[in-house]
Scaffold this active site. Structure first.
Site, PDB file in Angstrom:
ATOM      1  N   TRP A  70       1.029  -1.167  -0.138  1.00 29.80           N
ATOM      2  CA  TRP A  70       0.043   0.543   0.282  1.00 29.80           C
ATOM      3  C   TRP A  70       0.638   1.421   0.292  1.00 29.80           C
ATOM      4  CZ3 TRP A  70      -2.263   1.628   5.383  1.00 29.80           C
ATOM      5  CH2 TRP A  70      -1.236   1.319   6.066  1.00 29.80           C
ATOM      6  N   ASP A  71       2.338   0.827  -0.415  1.00 39.00           N
ATOM      7  CA  ASP A  71       3.092   1.785   0.376  1.00 39.00           C
ATOM      8  C   ASP A  71       2.904   3.298  -0.669  1.00 39.00           C
ATOM      9  OD1 ASP A  71       5.629   1.037   1.295  1.00 39.00           O
ATOM     10  OD2 ASP A  71       4.199  -0.289   0.622  1.00 39.00           O
ATOM     11  N   GLU A 124      -0.499  -4.574  12.370  1.00 40.74           N
ATOM     12  CA  GLU A 124       0.225  -5.824  12.299  1.00 40.74           C
ATOM     13  C   GLU A 124       0.449  -6.672  13.160  1.00 40.74           C
ATOM     14  OE1 GLU A 124       2.069  -5.626   7.287  1.00 40.74           O
ATOM     15  OE2 GLU A 124       3.060  -4.642   9.110  1.00 40.74           O
ATOM     16  N   LYS A 155       1.741  -2.069  16.157  1.00 33.97           N
ATOM     17  CA  LYS A 155       3.224  -2.214  16.105  1.00 33.97           C
ATOM     18  C   LYS A 155       2.945  -0.323  14.765  1.00 33.97           C
ATOM     19  CE  LYS A 155       5.328  -3.939  12.019  1.00 33.97           C
ATOM     20  NZ  LYS A 155       5.574  -4.450   9.993  1.00 33.97           N
ATOM     21  N   GLN A 156       1.821  -0.666  14.552  1.00 32.90           N
ATOM     22  CA  GLN A 156       1.823   1.235  14.362  1.00 32.90           C
ATOM     23  C   GLN A 156      -0.419   1.188  14.491  1.00 32.90           C
ATOM     24  OE1 GLN A 156       2.745   1.438   9.786  1.00 32.90           O
ATOM     25  NE2 GLN A 156       1.675  -1.068   9.499  1.00 32.90           N
TER      26      GLN A 156
END
Length: 822
Positions: free
Chosen positions: A360-361, A499, A620-621
């Site tokens: 998805w960058d 994630e 994680k985020q």
């Protein structure tokens, strides 16, 4: 960056040779042009613990299978191509030069950020006391994407004798860069032929052993003393998968002899060619030498920098890193990429991490392209459109409708996520449910809509974009099910951008329910699909609805879902990351930091201890914060109200504080997102995260991952913090909006953008915003800065107050309301 780095704002410089730093330097000193890129490995090096020669061409993938932990796994990888810069030398039949064994007196390596030229300068003394100076240069042409150039100048400071060069094309390479992939198959190339098109040239052709893509390289090698071409004694070198020349010439004390190498590269995926080997051989004699090719290359880069000019006055170190980030973005995706059928690889064309896959960058990359080279965004979105049939098939196979795009994509758009991954801390192979990250479709839809907002490209929306939006909306409407107890629609069994949470304790691979980011953004996608349909003229709209079989009752269901999607909350009104998040255990963060220091990959630490991160309130985020990253409060407030939830000013900082305390920052994107969401209420903390985002790759803060490939989204996202976050720049509702909260500690920002073909220069400080329009025949445009709106004419400048007088006043983003459960 290593000690003694040059402070020149256009140069990344390393002083001294440090083998342990070479993998990082090689990634950061990559040179490329959007068609192919080559890591900054020493030209004489082969793959070992310190060095990894790697060249990657956009879209060249190959699929291999391996038996691991009793299972057969299949992985498609971006292929490491033949090492074209391979060169070395020796003196009087002595040993071939090797930087790791040479008696170095001086060593300096630097990357010219303005023109993407890598230079290495050395002096060494051999065992016979002879002192030699060496300068090596290389670039990959931005002007002619099929050309690569390298040279090596050798100066005999205090000796005379015979100098022998070796120049090869080395196709005996494998994919072995990433240590945790070592147990997986990595031999992707097989030799086809090696020929000698003419006396000074060789040609090597290889083929991928599964995808059958041929790659041809032709190299012309010549020897020069000043402007005189020498008749060097030449011997053909032929080995399996490797070809080239040994060339010998006499050199006197004080003289310099230079080897020049010009290489052409073509692949079987190129357009307008006969076949790769014929094209490589045909184009090589048409090209001039190093200086000739350099002229076109530097001009092409100068034109790109005109469009990507982003200046921070008074912040030299930050300025250099920003330029480094833009450089690596443009070496991965550039105008040369526009004719290719490729996406945005998460780790650039700089290494083999994530196997060169597309995630998805682009969500973090396209904002920079939309306002400078929108045609490139359009081309990269076509990569997704061409894979729409595969996404439809994936949705059908999963029992859904519409299009389900894969979390990891490669050549043909099937799901490329690994089913097993190695935890290097425990040494165990574990199941990997990353394919449940269906929010990738949200990113695709978001990118389509924001490209349209920035460009007003109705032709794209009509023929491509609206269809993607409709099919992604249809998928989310199909996935959503009605919960009678709640009286709302729910989405079960997914993974969010965080994630760490792949499922619930005891069902770790089953996904989680009602991920807040997914549910809210699914509604946003449905509403944008309806907007897209409404914006189409009657005939194209009817054609689209008939083509995809979109019936009125389906649209009615979409509208119902958009009003009644469930969003979970904690009792205090904080948005819950997903159903049941509030019942998970609190983690003893101080304990783990004291024990391990770096706990970014907390999931690996806990697994190695026999524990599971799914049991804890740990991210994680934090994906709730992604809502505030993608949507301003001006957009979120009406969206929550549409869903029947309230939204007031307290919810955003309350959510930020809650999740910031529970985030390990294991993702390279975490600093970007946190800088963004902190920018309004905690400006100086936002600057801290911004500076941390700048350091992500150049300082390799994740401990060795940058060597495997740069983090393209983090690099682009750090630049976008300047462009859109601190400036408050939005393209929404047929208008350019500015809502600046520029941190004075960053000095003054000046950047060039193009909004719907209007060339603009923005200058933003803590006190004032200037918007200057270029001269031309463009229509006047409306610019809004907070509550003020004015018309900007070609060739004129608008000024708005920006700063400190408004710092403590609520902005439109801050006066929105906190969500409360109904």
């Amino acid at each position: 960056m290593s000690e003694g780095a040059d402070m020149d704002q256009w140069t990344l410089c390393y002083e001294g040779y440090a083998p342990d730093d070479e993998p990082l330097r090689e990634a950061l000193c990559t040179v490329g042009n959007g068609y192919l890129a080559t890591r900054g490995a020493a030209p004489e090096a082969s793959a070992d613990a310190a060095h990894y020669p790697g060249t990657y061409a956009a879209g060249i993938y190959n699929r291999l299978t391996t038996t691991v932990a009793g299972q057969t796994v299949e992985n498609e990888s971006l292929v490491n191509l033949p090492h074209w810069p391979a060169m070395t030398f020796r003196i009087d039949d002595g040993p071939w030069f090797d930087v790791d064994t040479a008696g170095l007196l001086e060593y300096r390596q630097y990357l010219d950020l303005r023109h993407a030229i890598l230079t290495r300068r050395m002096r060494f003394r051999d065992t016979r006391g002879r002192t030699t100076a060496v300068t090596q240069r290389r670039f990959v042409s931005m002007d002619f994407e099929h050309a690569c150039v390298a040279d090596m100048a050798v100066t005999a400071e205090d000796w005379s004798g015979r100098l022998e060069f070796r120049s090869t094309l080395d196709g005996a390479v494998r994919n072995t860069l990433v240590t945790r992939y070592q147990d997986l198959a990595g031999t992707h190339l097989e030799p086809v032929r090696a020929t000698r098109p003419c006396d000074d040239s060789v040609l090597l052709e290889v083929q991928t052993n599964q995808s059958g893509i041929r790659v041809a390289m032709a190299a012309r090698t010549t020897v020069w003393r000043g402007r005189e071409r020498l008749s060097a004694r030449r011997r053909l070198l032929e080995e399996p998968g490797r070809t080239g020349y040994d060339l010998a010439a006499d050199i006197a004390s004080g003289q310099t002899v230079r080897l020049e190498k010009v290489v052409t590269v073509f692949t079987g995926r190129d357009r307008a060619i006969s076949e790769p080997a014929a094209e490589a051989a045909r184009w090589l004699p048409r090209l001039g030498g190093y200086d000739d090719l350099l002229k076109g290359h530097t001009t092409a880069w100068d034109h790109l920098w005109d469009r990507f000019r982003i200046e921070i006055e008074g912040r030299g170190d930050a300025q250099r890193i920003i330029r480094l980030h833009v450089l690596h973005l443009l070496q991965t995706v550039s105008p040369n990429t526009a004719e290719l059928d490729v996406g945005v690889p998460a780790r650039g064309l700089h290494g083999e991490a994530y196997r060169g896959h597309v995630f998805w960058d682009e969500l973090f990359v396209f904002p920079l392209l939309n306002l400078r080279v929108p045609d490139l965004t359009r081309a990269l979105l076509r990569y997704r459109y061409r894979r729409l049939p595969e996404a439809r098939q994936a949705a059908r196979a999963a029992g859904h409708e519409g299009a389900m795009f894969p979390w990891q994509s490669g050549s043909d758009g099937r799901e490329e996520s690994q089913r097993l991954h190695l935890n290097p801390r425990s040494g165990r192979w574990l199941s990997d449910p990353s394919w449940r990250q269906h929010h990738i479709g949200i990113a695709v839809a978001y990118n389509v809509w924001h490209y349209y907002q920035a460009t007003a490209d109705r032709e794209f929306l009509t023929h491509y974009g609206a269809q993607m939006l409709v099919e992604i909306a249809r998928f989310w409407a199909s996935v959503a099910s009605y919960d009678r107890d709640r009286g709302r629609y729910v989405i079960r069994g997914v993974m969010g951008p965080d994630e760490f949470h792949t499922g619930y304790p005891g069902a770790e691979d089953s996904g989680i329910d009602n991920n807040a980011y997914t549910n809210v953004m699914a509604v946003w996608v449905i509403l944008r699909a309806l907007d897209a349909l409404a914006s189409l003229p009657e005939q194209p709209r009817r054609h689209l609805t008939e083509t995809v079989g979109l019936l009125p009752e389906e649209l009615s269901r979409w509208r119902d879902i958009s009003r009644t999607m469930y969003v979970p909350f904690h009792d205090d009104g904080v948005i819950s990351q997903f159903d049941g998040y509030d019942t998970l255990r609190e983690l003893d963060w101080d304990h783990y930091r004291a024990r391990y220091g770096n706990i970014r990959r907390l999931d690996r630490i806990l697994e190695a201890e026999g524990d599971d991160v799914n049991r804890y309130k740990a991210s994680k985020q934090a994906d709730v914060l992604m809502l505030f990253y993608l949507l301003s409060a001006d957009e979120l407030a009406p969206l929550f109200h549409h869903l029947g939830y309230s939204f007031d000013a307290g919810i955003i900082p309350r959510n930020i504080d809650y999740y910031l305390a529970r985030t390990s920052h294991g993702s390279s994107l975490s600093a970007v997102v946190h800088a963004w969401v902190l920018a309004r209420a905690h400006r100086e903390r936002a600057v801290e995260f911004f500076l941390r985002a700048l350091e992500a790759d150049i300082a390799d803060i994740q401990g060795g991952t940058t060597a495997e490939g740069i983090h393209l989204a983090a690099l682009a996202g750090s630049v976008d913090l300047l462009q859109r976050c601190f400036s408050g720049l939005e393209t929404r509702g047929n208008q350019l909006l500015l809502n600046p909260y520029w941190p004075e500690s960053l000095g003054t920002l000046e950047l060039s953008v193009r909004y719907r073909e209007h060339p603009l220069v923005l200058r933003i400080s803590g006190h004032q915003v200037q918007v200057a329009a270029g001269h031309g025949m463009h229509r006047p445009m409306r610019i809004s800065c907070r509550s003020e709106t004015a018309v900007l004419h070609p060739g004129s400048t608008l000024e708005f107050p920006s700063g400190d007088s408004r710092i403590d006043r609520p902005s439109p983003r801050d006066t929105a309301t906190p969500p409360q459960p109904p």
